[in-house]
Design an enzyme around this catalytic site. Structure first.
Site, PDB file in Angstrom:
ATOM      1  CG  ASP A 265      -2.131   0.886   0.997  1.00 43.05           C
ATOM      2  OD1 ASP A 265      -3.165   0.674   1.650  1.00 43.05           O
ATOM      3  OD2 ASP A 265      -2.033   1.786   0.131  1.00 43.05           O
TER       4      ASP A 265
HETATM    5  C1  GLC Z   1      -4.176   4.352  -0.514  1.00 43.56           C
HETATM    6  C2  GLC Z   1      -5.068   3.142  -0.248  1.00 43.56           C
HETATM    7  C3  GLC Z   1      -4.974   2.088  -1.318  1.00 43.56           C
HETATM    8  C4  GLC Z   1      -4.765   2.771  -2.648  1.00 43.56           C
HETATM    9  C5  GLC Z   1      -3.374   3.381  -2.613  1.00 43.56           C
HETATM   10  C6  GLC Z   1      -3.078   4.210  -3.862  1.00 43.56           C
HETATM   11  O1  GLC Z   1      -3.641   4.840   0.662  1.00 43.56           O
HETATM   12  O2  GLC Z   1      -4.927   2.513   1.023  1.00 43.56           O
HETATM   13  O3  GLC Z   1      -6.192   1.331  -1.293  1.00 43.56           O
HETATM   14  O4  GLC Z   1      -4.879   1.846  -3.724  1.00 43.56           O
HETATM   15  O5  GLC Z   1      -3.141   4.158  -1.459  1.00 43.56           O
HETATM   16  O6  GLC Z   1      -3.918   5.320  -3.912  1.00 43.56           O
END
Ligand code: GLC
Length: 751
Positions: A265
């Site tokens: 993430d």
């Molecule tokens: C965010 C989310 C994730 C997302 C990623 C990119 O913090 O937790 O679900 O795909 O970052 O935006």
């Protein structure tokens, strides 16, 4: 640009080889076996090129190998549509004019359809849009289990039950990936709250992990074939999930045989050695909070960048680690950005809007109806629509899943299209602005004047349709914050009570990604419950209210009377939610990094496997509306089941056939649910657990036979002593019903 460059490169190479010139390198030969291409490319890479593959080069892209004509990877959020283009190296939107898309319903809505065909249509449509927008990885779907109604991101997931979430995630992934776009099932694992999401350490039994929190991920990988998976921000066993030895090396790779890429993430990586050794392949968004905060560090300073390269050169971690990562990434590239066979995709087609509409139609749950619904369109009475959600499109905000739809229909617009000038509207309530750590209070004067206006007009209307609920602002249904109350915000309960006082013909149309308290429920003639429905939401809502669509949605999560009836909140012990802060976390938070709490928080899932209806059934605490509940404008009768045998022998199945009759006057769809209960067991087990379901169309007055096969696998529990799945001999029951609390037939059998 990429659309043209790669094929041209390939054609040039082919052309050269056709003229007897340099033979096409094996890794470029699309007729060659995938693994041979991977090995051929790998042995051509320098160490620096291998390391470069393992981390971001921008907000949402990773490098290829320009020297070898191996393309970059372009990623984008999901999961409810393709997010608008974000600038190369900031969280700002790029302001493009060609990136508006179809907004599909939230995944909680998809789950509420209980229809795998809807999931397949969803994956196909969103995959075509991602392909057309030239994305190689769509960051979704999410399948984290709904443990608490306060979790700000439940709307992005598929409810409280692992069987439902698992069955509903597979078709989405399979159809999405047919477009040559990788799914990225997320957030693996145990990301069941937003509070302290960046560091909270989840204490949960291995049995609950295996029986509740992992099964949907396992199905996504083993049956869905997801090409990537996203590690979650939180910790498990004290180790960040983005580089967690147990979750990634032991379970994902060794047990499940995952051959795809593990992607962090955004901001989920925190340690080079762990990232090197524990199965992480691609590091994204480090030193950011994944949404807004900027990094003070460049991409070369990522954990899997220069620090990793230097560790490799010093022999402090095996070269094998970077070869394994590079293999997984090359495999992903050959499946996506370097896959010349993939289709070209499409955007905002009528087929996509039809898919969004059909999913929305089938997702709306009729919780209660004394007969006021459907509201026929050929009447003449005046209809007052009240509520802030009637005019909102509810596709923006909510965090990374926010979208820029080309077309939307609000609930008010949908109703006006069907009922014409019978419709009038007043806002009824205003929403306070989200501030840091709280939501601004709306002034009493504003609350009072809006309410008085609504009440005065409701007094004169024939029918009132109240359209409220939550929205996607902070502390409601929104990433990175949890709700601060189980109640509806902005004094909505008082407004609903005031409307009821002057006009009992009130229909509540709730829009939210979560359950909420309904103190007025017994006095309201009809309650409809929908999640965020995207572009066609208003049309779906209007079609269900008018009866053009017969509602067939079923709740993917329980709706307790009060928060304390929910397992995670029953004890009132903060250790069980949101967790407790244990003191200083080792290593001070890096400035601008995503350690949203240096306080080393830990949350304990003390309810263990008793999540959702498992808790309500076993503790005999009825929910106001049960998991799997949903009414229709018709009625269904479940006939006497035919059972193939009273004994289930290992290797065989028990077949059950149930005649379901539509005893009403209009065609309708019913979701027949089959739960299994173990009468006696050496360990505690829930009263019953969902193991099969089928959605069937039954014409008015007709019957359909619904068939299930129960296998030994349906009887098993995870035995922590032997660390294996076990079915114990004894007597079991198959509960067949229209919801977890509306059981129509019980079939006993032995094993
Ligand atoms: C965010 C989310 C994730 C997302 C990623 C990119 O913090 O937790 O679900 O795909 O970052 O935006």
């Amino acid at each position: 640009m990429k659309k043209v460059l790669i094929p041209v490169l390939l054609l040039l190479a082919l052309g050269m080889s056709a003229r007897g010139q340099q033979p096409l390198p094996l890794y470029m030969r699309t007729d060659a076996p995938l693994e041979e291409r991977v090995e051929d490319a790998l042995q051509r890479l320098t160490l620096e090129e291998k390391v470069a593959l393992c981390h971001a080069q921008s907000k949402f892209t990773t490098p290829g190998v320009a020297r070898l004509g191996i393309p970059e990877l372009m990623m984008s959020d999901g999961p409810h549509g393709v997010r608008a283009e974000i600038e190369w190296n900031s969280w700002d939107y790029a302001g493009w004019t060609n990136d508006s898309i179809t907004a599909f319903p939230a995944l909680t809505a998809l789950a509420a359809t209980w229809n795998p065909e809807m999931s397949a249509r969803y994956g196909k449509a969103v995959g075509e849009e991602a392909r057309y927008r030239e994305k190689d990885v769509l960051l979704g779907p999410g399948v984290n289990i709904y443990r608490t109604p306060l979790n700000g991101r439940n709307f992005e997931y598929m409810g409280e039950d692992p069987c439902l979430a698992g069955e509903m995630v597979v078709p989405y992934i399979r159809e999405l990936q047919k477009n040559g776009v990788a799914a990225c099932v997320k957030h693996y694992a145990l990301n069941n709250q937003e509070q302290w999401r960046g560091s909270v350490d989840v204490a949960v039994s291995e049995r609950a992990l295996r029986e509740i929190y992992l099964p949907a991920f396992r199905k996504a990988v083993v049956e869905g074939g997801s090409w990537t998976i996203m590690g979650s921000y939180n910790r498990y066993l004290g180790q960040h999930c983005c580089h967690n030895e147990v979750l990634l090396n032991d379970i994902l790779r060794k047990e499940w045989g995952f051959d795809g890429c593990v992607i962090t993430d955004w901001g989920g990586a925190h340690d080079t050695r762990e990232a090197a050794l524990n199965g992480l392949d691609i590091e994204m968004g480090t030193y950011t909070n994944g949404l807004t905060s900027e990094s003070v560090f460049g991409y070369d300073q990522y954990y899997l960048a220069t620090p990793y390269l230097e560790m490799l050169r010093r022999g402090e971690v095996p070269m094998q680690t970077v070869d394994d990562k590079a293999r997984n990434i090359l495999r992903l590239i050959f499946r996506t950005s370097m896959n010349p066979d993939r289709p070209w995709g499409s955007l905002c087609t009528e087929e996509h809007y039809a898919a969004a509409k059909a999913i929305g139609d089938e997702s709306i749950v009729l919780l209660r109806n004394d007969g006021i619904l459907p509201l026929e369109t050929d009447g003449s009475g005046q209809i007052l629509v009240v509520g802030d959600n009637a005019t909102r499109r509810l596709t923006d905000n909510g965090g990374s899943s926010e979208l820029k739809p080309r077309r939307t229909i609000s609930p008010l617009e949908g109703l006006q299209a069907l009922y014409g000038d019978r419709i009038s509207y007043t806002r009824g309530y205003a929403c306070g602005r989200p501030l840091y750590e709280r939501v601004e209070e709306v002034s009493p004067e504003t609350v009072d004047s809006l309410r008085r206006e609504a009440v005065a007009r409701a007094r004169k209307a024939d029918v009132v349709i109240y359209i409220g609920g939550l929205n996607k602002n902070a502390y409601q249904d929104c990433e990175s914050t949890d709700r601060q109350s189980y109640d509806l915000p902005f004094h909505q309960n008082e407004l609903i009570e005031a409307l009821l006082e002057v006009n009992p013909r009130l229909i509540v149309m709730n829009i939210s990604g979560n359950a909420y308290a309904m103190p007025w429920a017994e006095r309201v003639p009809a309650i409809l419950h929908a999640s965020y429905l995207g572009s066609m939401g208003g049309a779906s809502i209007a079609d269900v209210i008018s009866g053009r669509v017969n509602p067939s949605g079923k709740l993917p999560y329980s709706i307790p009377y009060r928060l304390s009836d929910c397992a995670a909140h029953a004890s009132g012990d903060p250790a069980q939610y949101p967790g407790i802060e244990r003191g200083e976390q080792e290593g001070a938070p890096i400035p601008g990094s995503f350690l949203d709490s240096g306080s080393d928080p830990q949350v304990t899932y003390a309810e263990d496997i008793l999540v959702g209806y498992r808790w309500h059934d076993t503790k005999k605490i009825p929910a106001r509306y049960a998991f799997g509940h949903g009414l229709s404008y018709t009625t269904f009768d479940y006939g006497k089941p035919e059972v193939s045998s009273g004994r289930l022998n290992a290797g065989e199945g028990v077949h059950i056939r149930i005649p379901v009759t539509n005893t009403g006057t209009r065609d309708g769809m019913e979701v027949v649910q089959l739960y299994i209960g173990d009468d006696r067991c050496s360990v505690m087990r829930p009263l019953k657990e969902l193991k099969h379901f089928k959605k069937v169309l039954v014409r008015a007055g007709e019957s359909v036979d619904v068939e299930f096969t129960i296998t030994e696998q349906d009887l098993r529990f995870y035995d922590e002593t032997t660390r294996s799945w076990v079915a114990e001999a004894g007597t079991f029951k198959a509960y067949v019903g229209s919801s977890s609390s509306d059981i129509r037939r019980v079939v006993p059998f032995r094993y």
